[in-house]
Design a protein around this motif. Structure first.
Motif, PDB file in Angstrom:
ATOM      1  N   UNK A 216       0.862  -1.351  -0.040  1.00  0.00           N
ATOM      2  CA  UNK A 216       0.004   0.025   0.017  1.00  0.00           C
ATOM      3  C   UNK A 216       0.982   1.235   0.121  1.00  0.00           C
ATOM      4  N   UNK A 217       0.706   2.146  -0.831  1.00  0.00           N
ATOM      5  CA  UNK A 217       1.588   3.184  -1.244  1.00  0.00           C
ATOM      6  C   UNK A 217       1.017   4.690  -0.574  1.00  0.00           C
ATOM      7  N   UNK A 218      -0.376   4.662  -0.643  1.00  0.00           N
ATOM      8  CA  UNK A 218      -0.979   5.873  -0.422  1.00  0.00           C
ATOM      9  C   UNK A 218      -2.428   5.575   0.346  1.00  0.00           C
ATOM     10  N   UNK A 219      -2.877   6.610   1.051  1.00  0.00           N
ATOM     11  CA  UNK A 219      -4.312   6.439   1.493  1.00  0.00           C
ATOM     12  C   UNK A 219      -4.848   7.819   1.028  1.00  0.00           C
ATOM     13  N   UNK A 220      -6.174   7.714   0.297  1.00  0.00           N
ATOM     14  CA  UNK A 220      -6.836   8.988   0.321  1.00  0.00           C
ATOM     15  C   UNK A 220      -8.215   9.109   0.824  1.00  0.00           C
ATOM     16  N   UNK A 221      -8.670  10.107   0.952  1.00  0.00           N
ATOM     17  CA  UNK A 221      -9.946  10.583   1.902  1.00  0.00           C
ATOM     18  C   UNK A 221     -11.186  10.213   1.358  1.00  0.00           C
ATOM     19  N   UNK A 222     -11.218   9.967  -0.136  1.00  0.00           N
ATOM     20  CA  UNK A 222     -12.543   9.732  -0.930  1.00  0.00           C
ATOM     21  C   UNK A 222     -12.243   8.518  -1.835  1.00  0.00           C
ATOM     22  N   UNK A 223     -13.523   7.791  -2.268  1.00  0.00           N
ATOM     23  CA  UNK A 223     -13.372   6.946  -3.592  1.00  0.00           C
ATOM     24  C   UNK A 223     -12.920   7.691  -4.684  1.00  0.00           C
ATOM     25  N   UNK A 224     -13.540   8.729  -4.739  1.00  0.00           N
ATOM     26  CA  UNK A 224     -13.490   9.497  -6.044  1.00  0.00           C
ATOM     27  C   UNK A 224     -11.836   9.843  -6.254  1.00  0.00           C
ATOM     28  N   UNK A 225     -11.242  10.332  -5.178  1.00  0.00           N
ATOM     29  CA  UNK A 225      -9.601  10.723  -5.107  1.00  0.00           C
ATOM     30  C   UNK A 225      -8.970   9.321  -5.629  1.00  0.00           C
ATOM     31  N   UNK A 226      -9.343   8.279  -4.827  1.00  0.00           N
ATOM     32  CA  UNK A 226      -8.597   7.022  -5.098  1.00  0.00           C
ATOM     33  C   UNK A 226      -8.843   6.590  -6.639  1.00  0.00           C
ATOM     34  N   UNK A 227     -10.009   6.768  -7.170  1.00  0.00           N
ATOM     35  CA  UNK A 227     -10.199   6.022  -8.638  1.00  0.00           C
ATOM     36  C   UNK A 227      -9.577   7.212  -9.786  1.00  0.00           C
ATOM     37  N   UNK A 228      -9.508   8.368  -9.276  1.00  0.00           N
ATOM     38  CA  UNK A 228      -8.411   9.242 -10.372  1.00  0.00           C
ATOM     39  C   UNK A 228      -7.218   8.973 -10.227  1.00  0.00           C
ATOM     40  N   UNK A 229      -6.525   8.444  -8.988  1.00  0.00           N
ATOM     41  CA  UNK A 229      -5.219   7.995  -8.928  1.00  0.00           C
ATOM     42  C   UNK A 229      -5.060   6.768  -9.922  1.00  0.00           C
ATOM     43  N   UNK A 230      -5.906   5.780  -9.618  1.00  0.00           N
ATOM     44  CA  UNK A 230      -5.824   4.573 -10.289  1.00  0.00           C
ATOM     45  C   UNK A 230      -6.296   4.766 -11.776  1.00  0.00           C
ATOM     46  N   UNK A 231      -6.916   5.607 -12.516  1.00  0.00           N
ATOM     47  CA  UNK A 231      -7.024   6.072 -13.864  1.00  0.00           C
ATOM     48  C   UNK A 231      -5.654   6.426 -14.412  1.00  0.00           C
TER      49      UNK A 231
END
Length: 313
Positions: A216-231
């Motif tokens: 695990x390299x990072x945590x993000x506060x929202x699903x939207x932010x996490x999915x943006x990183x994934x994209x």
């Protein structure tokens, strides 16, 4: 001050008769006479005086008649259950707070429903805070939406749905093709969704049972932010399948089943129990319930509980 005297005074001024007022209030004439004596002492006025065979109100009683009638009517309205909710005239402001993925699934349909049915209702949709705060008890939030059932007796809740956790990754990811097994899963780089910034969650516990660890390299506060990183990277994230499906589709992501036995994530509504019998609040809960059941699989039927709610860990 015995406010029951107002009801008796209203009856006396309406009937101009101790006997008739007693019949109206299901009292005996002597009991009504004693009540009239108490009213006279309280007001310093005779209120009703005999004129031949009848009784007539004093000038002070005539001054009090309309005011007394209005006070009794208003008090009766306060102590009478609301039978009908006039949504067209209802003017309320509701604050709803929740997990970002649930709010994203809820916002557009809820706003449309409320606008079409109750145009004077105003909504504030708030993101979850990083710390647990008693905002429901303080009246600063009317309704919360998340995944946890409550543990405080003054907070009511209802489970309205459930959603499966899946792995989200970009379409061109080197490991996107085919089934994802444990061997492939632990080769991936993860970002987590956590309002508190946690890097460890139930995925890690499930992997530990197999003697495995993930990166695990990072945590993000929202699903939207996490999915943006994934994209925009080779990082992957675990998200709720149905509520995150629109965001995943917009970003061109693909999802895969997890090779782990994980329970579905619940969708839970919570509110302070003082709103249990509030017709307007109950109506709003019903609208939110319907929208979220459509957005999830709806297998978890509503059931009462008590406690505190939070969505992401």
């Amino acid at each position: 001050m015995d406010l029951n005297l107002l009801v008796a005074l209203d009856a006396l001024l309406e009937e101009n008769s101790v006997t008739a007022a007693a019949d109206r209030l299901n009292l005996s004439p002597p009991a009504m006479s004693r009540t009239l004596a108490r009213i006279r002492r309280a007001t310093g006025d005779d209120i009703l005086v005999r004129a031949g065979r009848t009784m007539v109100p004093t000038p002070r009683a005539l001054e009090l008649r309309e005011e007394t009638r209005d006070l009794v009517r208003r008090a009766t309205a306060v102590l009478t259950p609301v039978r009908r909710l006039d949504l067209a005239r209802l003017n309320r402001h509701f604050t709803v707070r929740g997990h970002d993925a649930l709010l994203a699934a809820l916002a557009a349909p809820l706003i449309a429903r409320v606008g079409a049915t109750a145009p004077n209702i105003h909504l504030s949709l708030l993101a979850e805070s990083a710390a647990d705060r008693p905002d429901l008890a303080r009246g600063q939030v009317d309704l919360e939406i998340g995944a946890d059932e409550p543990d405080r007796p003054e907070i009511s809740s209802e489970v309205v749905g459930a959603d499966r956790l899946v792995l989200a990754l970009r379409r061109g990811h080197p490991l996107a093709r085919g089934r994802v097994g444990l061997d492939k899963l632990i080769r991936m780089t993860f970002v987590t969704v956590s309002r508190r910034g946690r890097l460890h969650n139930a995925i890690d516990d499930a992997l530990a049972e197999h003697g495995l660890r993930r990166r695990v390299i990072a945590s993000l506060p929202t699903s939207a932010a996490a999915l943006d990183v994934v994209s925009r990277s080779d990082a992957v994230a675990v998200v709720a399948e149905r509520v995150c499906r629109p965001a995943s589709a917009r970003l061109g992501l693909v999802t895969r089943r997890l090779p782990l036995e994980l329970p579905p994530t619940q969708v839970v509504l919570t509110w302070h129990h003082r709103h249990d019998s509030d017709p307007a609040h109950a109506w709003l809960r019903g609208q939110v319930r319907d929208v979220l059941r459509e957005a999830t699989d709806g297998t978890a039927k509503g059931r009462p509980a008590t406690g505190r709610l939070r969505g992401s860990v």
